[in-house]
Design a protein around this motif. Structure first.
Motif, PDB file in Angstrom:
ATOM      1  N   GLN A 220       0.812  -1.221   0.000  1.00  0.00           N
ATOM      2  CA  GLN A 220       0.000   0.000   0.000  1.00  0.00           C
ATOM      3  C   GLN A 220       0.844   1.269   0.000  1.00  0.00           C
ATOM      4  N   THR A 221       1.941   1.232   0.753  1.00  0.00           N
ATOM      5  CA  THR A 221       2.807   2.403   0.869  1.00  0.00           C
ATOM      6  C   THR A 221       4.270   1.970   0.861  1.00  0.00           C
ATOM      7  N   LEU A 222       5.150   2.947   0.680  1.00  0.00           N
ATOM      8  CA  LEU A 222       6.584   2.738   0.869  1.00  0.00           C
ATOM      9  C   LEU A 222       6.950   3.348   2.215  1.00  0.00           C
ATOM     10  N   SER A 223       7.377   2.522   3.153  1.00  0.00           N
ATOM     11  CA  SER A 223       7.857   3.061   4.422  1.00  0.00           C
ATOM     12  C   SER A 223       9.177   3.768   4.170  1.00  0.00           C
ATOM     13  N   GLN A 224       9.672   4.471   5.180  1.00  0.00           N
ATOM     14  CA  GLN A 224      10.969   5.129   5.021  1.00  0.00           C
ATOM     15  C   GLN A 224      12.038   4.106   4.653  1.00  0.00           C
ATOM     16  N   CYS A 225      11.989   2.919   5.301  1.00  0.00           N
ATOM     17  CA  CYS A 225      12.970   1.866   5.005  1.00  0.00           C
ATOM     18  C   CYS A 225      12.810   1.337   3.579  1.00  0.00           C
ATOM     19  N   ASP A 226      11.549   1.183   3.140  1.00  0.00           N
ATOM     20  CA  ASP A 226      11.296   0.722   1.768  1.00  0.00           C
ATOM     21  C   ASP A 226      11.881   1.696   0.753  1.00  0.00           C
ATOM     22  N   LEU A 227      11.609   2.983   0.987  1.00  0.00           N
ATOM     23  CA  LEU A 227      12.076   4.008   0.057  1.00  0.00           C
ATOM     24  C   LEU A 227      13.606   4.097   0.066  1.00  0.00           C
ATOM     25  N   SER A 241      20.959   7.933   1.043  1.00  0.00           N
ATOM     26  CA  SER A 241      19.585   7.461   0.821  1.00  0.00           C
ATOM     27  C   SER A 241      18.671   7.709   2.017  1.00  0.00           C
ATOM     28  N   GLN A 242      19.193   7.637   3.241  1.00  0.00           N
ATOM     29  CA  GLN A 242      18.342   7.821   4.420  1.00  0.00           C
ATOM     30  C   GLN A 242      17.805   9.247   4.503  1.00  0.00           C
ATOM     31  N   ALA A 243      18.702  10.201   4.428  1.00  0.00           N
ATOM     32  CA  ALA A 243      18.274  11.605   4.495  1.00  0.00           C
ATOM     33  C   ALA A 243      17.414  11.961   3.287  1.00  0.00           C
ATOM     34  N   LEU A 244      17.766  11.408   2.113  1.00  0.00           N
ATOM     35  CA  LEU A 244      17.019  11.716   0.895  1.00  0.00           C
ATOM     36  C   LEU A 244      15.603  11.172   0.960  1.00  0.00           C
ATOM     37  N   ALA A 245      15.435   9.985   1.560  1.00  0.00           N
ATOM     38  CA  ALA A 245      14.096   9.392   1.666  1.00  0.00           C
ATOM     39  C   ALA A 245      13.152  10.314   2.432  1.00  0.00           C
ATOM     40  N   LEU A 246      13.598  10.835   3.550  1.00  0.00           N
ATOM     41  CA  LEU A 246      12.767  11.747   4.345  1.00  0.00           C
ATOM     42  C   LEU A 246      12.487  13.043   3.583  1.00  0.00           C
ATOM     43  N   GLU A 247      13.500  13.530   2.862  1.00  0.00           N
ATOM     44  CA  GLU A 247      13.329  14.757   2.080  1.00  0.00           C
ATOM     45  C   GLU A 247      12.303  14.573   0.971  1.00  0.00           C
ATOM     46  N   LEU A 248      12.340  13.421   0.286  1.00  0.00           N
ATOM     47  CA  LEU A 248      11.402  13.166  -0.812  1.00  0.00           C
ATOM     48  C   LEU A 248       9.976  13.002  -0.300  1.00  0.00           C
ATOM     49  N   SER A 255      -0.304  13.240   0.684  1.00  0.00           N
ATOM     50  CA  SER A 255      -1.155  12.873   1.818  1.00  0.00           C
ATOM     51  C   SER A 255      -0.515  13.311   3.133  1.00  0.00           C
ATOM     52  N   VAL A 256      -1.263  14.100   3.904  1.00  0.00           N
ATOM     53  CA  VAL A 256      -0.771  14.561   5.208  1.00  0.00           C
ATOM     54  C   VAL A 256      -0.590  13.375   6.146  1.00  0.00           C
ATOM     55  N   ILE A 257      -1.512  12.413   6.083  1.00  0.00           N
ATOM     56  CA  ILE A 257      -1.441  11.234   6.957  1.00  0.00           C
ATOM     57  C   ILE A 257      -0.183  10.428   6.652  1.00  0.00           C
ATOM     58  N   ALA A 258       0.092  10.211   5.348  1.00  0.00           N
ATOM     59  CA  ALA A 258       1.286   9.457   4.961  1.00  0.00           C
ATOM     60  C   ALA A 258       2.550  10.187   5.415  1.00  0.00           C
ATOM     61  N   LYS A 259       2.556  11.506   5.276  1.00  0.00           N
ATOM     62  CA  LYS A 259       3.710  12.293   5.723  1.00  0.00           C
ATOM     63  C   LYS A 259       3.946  12.112   7.223  1.00  0.00           C
ATOM     64  N   THR A 260       2.841  12.138   7.977  1.00  0.00           N
ATOM     65  CA  THR A 260       2.939  11.989   9.429  1.00  0.00           C
ATOM     66  C   THR A 260       3.585  10.662   9.806  1.00  0.00           C
ATOM     67  N   HIS A 261       3.269   9.620   9.036  1.00  0.00           N
ATOM     68  CA  HIS A 261       3.825   8.288   9.294  1.00  0.00           C
ATOM     69  C   HIS A 261       5.145   8.053   8.550  1.00  0.00           C
TER      70      HIS A 261
END
Length: 764
Positions: A220-227, A241-248, A255-261
């Protein structure tokens, strides 16, 4: 259907005036002035106009096609009529690409101001849209175009017609099923919002969804680890990749909800892939990332030939507009052909031809206005001087008075140079290239004298040999010596034109500030016969190459051969679109488009021994393999206007570089789908000199009986390519963007030294 920006009309006085309409005078010359009724349509994206005698039929142009608005007498036409047209009522709309400008005169200063400010507001609105808004707007524009009766609704048959207009030959049963799902109002027709929903369902990116699910832990989604894993494994982002995942996630997840998670939905993933971050062009190369403190001879310099011409070299018009367009494209070396004019004023035109003439002082004024709007790095004026001593003095006066402090009049430190200064040291300066009496040594010592004779074995003489001045009679041919006035001579500092004798002579006697010009044929001969020596020469001296005089149609030669040996000033006819200008734009699209690109180390080191004909013999030899999986295309524009015709697109990838690397491979064509075709074909290349390679993507409409039609292209340096899943945002023949047209590809780059013997055998 309401435009995303339509509500702003009510809040903006200028837009209200524009939608009400106005009679504006369209001006082409003193003899050609016509009244036209112009009005902004309710979509705030389209301007309609008609002749005063036309009863109802309006023609239109899109605000998206307008690049800028110039106020007052800034165009050539309006400037020439300044005595009869009040400046406060005049303005010019500048269009993208090769479409001519539109010069208009309002009936009052207030009306002109409303149109000027209103157009600027609309242009800013478009530029400030994010990618999602631009996409929705693009779909909305198509809907409005097809809604002939303007009732804001379309039935299934009308939708079918519209989709064919958009280059999509759909499966009718599947499309009708989606149409019914989108028809929330159950009326048998779609309004604007419903059509956008239907369109998005119809054009769902299955190939992106499959990739998304491959890396999604829950489907359903890409978690931070997935991304992070995707960025590391596919996009080769490594430790970042870690910092970039959060930035992207923060930048592209809607989605605000997805961002929150701290996770990413399929919508956010698609927005990332189609964004600049997901582009094949590395965003890090878009900024000013190169060292700008090395000598001028260490840079490729974006350069124009016969800059004053808009069309061909025999009868075409000369125009200051051509200088504006070249400088706006990042050109840093422009050519000015100067001849004696009437009333003691020098003129610029292509000598011994029927091309029109423009005043030298107008050219210099235009250059003064536009030289540093795109780039702050130095501009070189390549002066081809055919003037008498008297008018040379006028030229020198105009250069000093009009350019003022921007004109470089002496060396940067007041001393005789042992090497050329850097672009950084010359920021904001305009340099004159031309003949000079004696050398810098005499100039700095203040040697007196009004005139002197200089050798006239320069590029003008070369061009005559190639036949460009065929109408020139024997009595008119240039003599071996030319008189030069000291005032003009003294303005030549770092770019003294000298005749090229030999590389041996250059090594022993050439001064850093001396440079030579070569016709394309002479330069090509030297690259083939003495490439390594040419490379070494260009580490110290500036070299200018120009098109053959036989190219009266303003066609171009391939600049790559000249770049391969380090020639810095490879001059092209900027007015002529095509492969050659695509390569020029591709090379100079990096480094903040400042017009200067640092040459690779092999072309800067005089001891490298690099020969473009034998790159494998260079100590720094490091070949790579480039594997490009061409997956799909998105919203490709139609080439055939015939109603009902659908494109059969194919993709060709072309490599330009040293001789060993020149290659072209293409996919099969996809029949009857110019909208969202899928190829899934891999094209493999070996690059022996990757630092000099340019990669060009070309999309064409396959035709069995005639030449394929051009759809779009994109060219970039290999060194600016990002690996992984990327989008290639296509450009038109003029080099302007054609959103949302793109290719979706996967790029893999492998160092040959890291391949196994089996891989190497496969490469062979």
């Amino acid at each position: 259907m309401e435009s995303p920006h339509q509500t702003r009309v009510q809040d903006n006085d200028n837009l209200r005036i524009m939608t009400a309409g106005a009679v504006l005078k369209k001006v082409k010359s003193r003899m050609w002035k016509r009244q036209r009724h112009y009005k902004l349509l309710e979509d705030c994206k389209t301007v309609a106009y008609k002749s005063s005698w036309a009863r109802s039929s309006y023609s239109t142009f899109s605000v998206c096609d307008v690049e800028a608005v110039r106020e007052g007498h800034q165009s050539e036409v309006l400037l020439s009529m300044a005595d009869e047209l009040p400046e406060e009522r005049c303005f010019t709309l500048v269009f993208r690409g090769r479409r001519g400008n539109l010069d208009l005169v309002a009936e009052s200063a207030e009306e002109a101001r409303a149109w000027i400010q209103g157009m600027r507001t609309l242009i800013a609105n478009i530029e400030n849209m994010d990618d999602s808004e631009k996409y929705d707007q693009w779909v909305s524009d198509w809907f409005m175009k097809a809604d002939k009766n303007k009732d804001g609704k379309m039935n299934f048959k009308e939708v079918q017609t519209l989709l064919k207009m958009m280059n999509l030959d759909m499966n009718e049963e599947h499309a009708h099923f989606l149409f019914t799902m989108a028809d929330k109002s159950h009326t048998g027709s779609l309004d604007g919002e419903e059509f956008v929903h239907f369109y998005k369902m119809l054009t769902e990116r299955r190939e992106v969804l499959d990739l998304f699910k491959e890396y999604s832990s829950d489907g359903q989604t890409l978690s931070q680890c997935d991304l992070e894993e995707f960025l590391r494994e596919e996009q080769m982002e490594g430790e970042s990749s870690q910092a970039l995942a959060l930035e992207l996630i923060d930048r592209y997840e809607p989605s605000v909800i997805a961002k929150t998670h701290q996770c990413m939905s399929i919508d956010g993933f698609l927005m990332y892939l189609t964004s600049p971050a997901g582009s094949i062009f590395n965003p890090g190369c878009q900024s000013l990332y190169q060292d700008m403190s090395q000598p001028l001879s260490h840079y490729f310099i974006s350069s124009s030939h016969n800059t004053y011409l808009l069309e061909d070299q025999l009868r075409g018009p000369s125009s200051v507009e051509a200088y504006i367009q070249a400088l706006k494209r990042g050109c840093r070396c422009v050519e000015v052909d100067c001849w004696d004019g009437s009333n003691g004023e020098p003129v610029v035109y292509h000598g011994y031809t029927l091309t029109s003439k423009i005043l030298f002082k107008d050219v210099i004024s235009t250059i003064a206005s536009y030289a540093f709007r795109v780039s702050s790095y130095p501009v070189i004026l390549s002066i081809e001087n055919h003037c008498s001593i008297e008018q040379q003095r006028v030229m020198a006066g105009h250069l000093r008075e009009i350019l003022g402090d921007t004109l470089l009049r002496t060396t940067v430190d007041g001393k005789i140079p042992s090497a050329l200064p850097s672009p950084g040291e010359l920021r904001g300066k305009i340099l004159v290239k031309g003949k000079k009496i004696g050398g810098l040594e005499e100039s700095l010592a203040g040697v007196e004298g009004d005139t002197g004779e200089v050798s006239d074995e320069d590029e003008a003489a070369e061009m005559e040999k190639e036949g460009s001045s065929a109408e020139n009679t024997t009595s008119e041919k240039k003599k071996s010596k030319q008189s030069l006035c000291k005032e003009l001579s003294d303005l030549v500092v770092y770019c003294k034109s000298v005749h090229f004798s030999s590389f041996e002579h250059s090594r022993g006697a050439a001064k850093p500030y001396e440079m030579s010009s070569f016709s394309e044929s002479k330069a090509r001969k030297l690259t083939k016969e003495t490439g390594a020596e040419f490379v070494q020469h260009n580490t110290r001296q500036l070299t200018r190459v120009y098109p053959s005089g036989m190219r009266t149609d303003s066609s171009n030669y391939c600049p790559q051969d000249m770049w391969n040996v380090g020639c810095q000033i490879v001059a092209l006819n900027f007015q002529t679109a095509g492969l050659e200008m695509d390569l020029n734009d591709g090379l100079f699209c990096q480094n903040d488009r400042c017009g200067y690109v640092l040459k690779p180390e092999i072309l800067r080191d005089p001891n490298s021994g690099f020969d473009p004909e034998m790159p494998q013999s260079c100590p720094g030899y490091h070949p790579v393999t480039l594997s490009i999986l061409v997956i799909s295309g998105q919203q490709l524009p139609k080439t055939k206007k015939k109603e009902g015709s659908i494109g059969d697109p194919l993709v060709r990838v072309e490599i330009y570089g040293v001789s060993m690397d020149q290659a072209k491979l293409e996919t099969a064509h996809v029949e009857n789908n110019g909208f969202n075709p899928c190829w899934n074909e891999t094209l493999n290349f070996t690059l022996h000199c990757p630092e000099l390679a340019l990669v060009r993507f070309v999309v064409e409409d396959h035709d069995k009986t005639s030449k394929n039609d051009f759809i779009g292209q994109y060219t970039l340096p290999f060194t600016c390519m990002q690996p992984g899943y990327r989008h290639v945002h296509l450009l038109s023949k003029d080099g302007t963007s054609i959103p949302p047209s793109s290719l979706y590809v996967h790029v893999k780059i492998t160092e040959l030294s890291s391949l196994t013997p089996m891989d190497l055998q496969h490469e062979k």
